[in-house]
Scaffold this active site. Structure first.
Site, PDB file in Angstrom:
ATOM      1  CB  SER A  50      -0.923   0.017   1.230  1.00 19.23           C
ATOM      2  OG  SER A  50      -0.169   0.158   2.424  1.00 19.23           O
ATOM      3  CB  ILE A  52       5.242   5.772  -0.516  1.00 14.36           C
ATOM      4  CG1 ILE A  52       4.626   7.153  -0.274  1.00 14.36           C
ATOM      5  CG2 ILE A  52       6.591   5.903  -1.221  1.00 14.36           C
ATOM      6  CD1 ILE A  52       5.382   8.007   0.713  1.00 14.36           C
ATOM      7  CB  SER A 176       9.905  11.111   7.970  1.00 12.81           C
ATOM      8  OG  SER A 176       9.048  12.077   8.545  1.00 12.81           O
ATOM      9  CE1 TYR A 202       7.974   6.460  10.937  1.00 10.13           C
ATOM     10  CE2 TYR A 202       8.027   8.850  10.683  1.00 10.13           C
ATOM     11  CZ  TYR A 202       7.904   7.591  10.130  1.00 10.13           C
ATOM     12  OH  TYR A 202       7.718   7.455   8.774  1.00 10.13           O
ATOM     13  CE  LYS A 206      10.849   6.772   8.761  1.00  9.75           C
ATOM     14  NZ  LYS A 206      10.975   5.811   7.655  1.00  9.75           N
ATOM     15  CB  THR A 235       0.241   6.661   2.899  1.00  8.30           C
ATOM     16  OG1 THR A 235       0.692   7.133   4.178  1.00  8.30           O
ATOM     17  CG2 THR A 235       1.072   7.318   1.802  1.00  8.30           C
TER      18      THR A 235
END
Length: 326
Positions: A50, A52, A176, A202, A206, A235
Site C-alpha cells: 500500500s 508509497i 521523513s 519515529y 528517521k 497513505t
C-alpha cells in the site's frame, strides 16, 4: 535569530511538503529522466502492499522491471501483486512475506534471498511503523527501532554482496521530514531512558536512517546510496499513525504517486546517480538534512558509536547457524 529562521523555514517547508509543493517542484522535472525501460533489472521494495511502496512498485513494474515486494501480510501482498500485474501487464512481480520488526527473521529472509537470486539491482527501504507504546519484539528489541532502523540495517547489510555484484546497484531509503528536529542519540537507541513519545521515537529512527545512508555511502563506493523525503502523502500509514494531522491536512496531502516520485527517480534514472552517493533528496533534488543553523549535526565519534552499536545488536539477533558459518 536562529529560532526565527527555523520557524520561517518550517512554514515554507510545510508548503513544500504538500501537494501544491510537489506540483510547483514538478515544473522543473525532466520527463526523459523516467522515460526508461527497466527490463532485466530487479528491484526489492519493502512495505509495498500500500501507500508509497505500492506506488513505487507499480511505477517500476510499468517500466518492465522485476519487482520483489516485501510485506507483512500475505493476503494484502497478494492483492497488491494482482493489482500491479493487472495495471502494468508485467507478471514479474513476486511476493515475499516478512515482518521487518522481527530482527532474526530479517536475517533469515535476506540470506535465503541471496541463495535463491543471482542479482539485485535496487533495494528500496520503504517499510516503517509508528507504535504508540513501547513494545518489544520476540528478540527483546523495541518495535519502532527494530523496524525503522535495525531491520533496515540488517536487510541492507546482508544484501550488499548481492547488490555489489549487480549492475548499477542502488539503495534508497524513505525517510521523513520529522528527522529534521532530531539529533542522533546513540546512547538510547531503544528509548529505555527517555520518556516514550512515539512521534519523537519515529523522528529519531528517521535521523538514524540518514546517518546510516551517509555512512554506507563512504564505506561502499560500488553502491549508490540515497535517502529521501516523500513530502506529506495521503497513505494509510499517515491516516493510522497521525489521525489528527491527517484530518487537518487531507485536502493538501500529496497522492501516493507524488510521494513515491523521488524514490522511483532515484531508483531508475541516470540523473540520480550523477549526484554523489549518500545525499538526502526531496522532489528530485538534494537538500540539506538539517535546518538552517540547526544543532542536529553529529560528530564522527557519535556516528561511529551508533554504527558499532547497531552492528552489535544485529549480530546479537543473528541466527546461530548463520553466525557459525559467517
Amino acid at each position: 535569530m536562529s529560532l526565527y529562521r527555523n520557524i520561517v523555514w518550517f512554514i515554507n517547508g510545510m508548503r513544500e511538503y504538500t501537494r501544491s509543493g510537489f506540483e510547483n517542484a514538478s515544473k522543473s522535472f525532466a520527463a526523459k529522466d523516467l522515460d526508461l525501460s527497466m527490463v532485466g533489472r530487479s528491484f526489492m521494495i519493502t512495505g509495498a502492499n500500500s501507500g508509497i511502496g505500492k506506488a513505487a512498485a507499480m511505477a517500476i513494474a510499468k517500466k518492465g522491471g522485476t519487482v520483489h515486494i516485501i510485506c507483512r501480510n500475505k493476503e494484502r501482498a497478494d492483492r497488491a501483486r494482482d493489482e500491479i500485474i493487472s495495471a502494468s501487464g508485467n507478471s514479474e512481480v513476486y511476493v515475499h512475506v516478512l515482518d521487518l520488526s522481527e530482527s532474526r527473521k530479517v536475517w533469515e529472509f535476506a540470506e535465503a534471498f541471496k541463495r535463491e537470486h543471482t542479482s539485485l539491482n535496487v533495494l528500496i527501504n520503504n517499510a516503517g511503523c509508528m507504535v504508540y507504546q513501547r513494545e518489544m519484539n520476540s528478540d527483546g528489541m523495541e518495535k519502532n527501532f527494530a523496524t525503522n532502523t535495525l531491520g533496515v540495517y540488517i536487510l541492507t547489510k546482508c544484501l550488499m554482496p548481492l547488490l555489489e555484484k549487480s549492475r548499477d546497484p542502488r539503495v534508497i531509503t524513505v525517510s521523513s521530514g520529522g528527522m529534521l528536529v532530531q539529533q542522533l542519540n546513540p546512547g538510547d537507541l531503544q528509548t529505555e531512558r527517555a520518556p516514550f513519545d512515539s512521534t519523537m521515537v519515529y523522528a529519531q529512527n528517521k535521523r538514524q536512517q540518514v546517518i546510516m545512508t551517509e555512512f554506507w555511502a563512504k564505506e561502499n563506493p560500488r553502491i549508490h546510496f540515497s535517502v529521501m523525503h516523500p513530502g506529506w502523502a495521503d497513505t494509510p500509514a499517515v491516516a493510522t499513525a497521525m489521525p489528527q494531522f491527517y484530518q487537518m491536512m487531507r485536502d493538501r496531502l500529496r497522492t501516493t504517486e507524488q510521494g513515491a516520485d523521488t524514490a522511483v527517480w532515484l531508483a531508475v534514472s541516470h540523473a540520480a546517480t550523477a549526484f554523489p552517493s549518500g545525499l538526502f533528496f526531496q522532489d528530485r533534488k538534494p537538500v540539506s538534512a538539517h535546518l538552517p543553523l540547526a544543532w542536529t549535526h553529529s560528530s564522527q565519534h557519535k556516528v561511529k558509536v551508533f554504527m558499532r552499536r547497531l552492528e552489535n545488536l544485529a549480530v546479537a539477533v543473528k541466527p546461530l547457524e548463520m553466525a557459525v558459518t559467517s
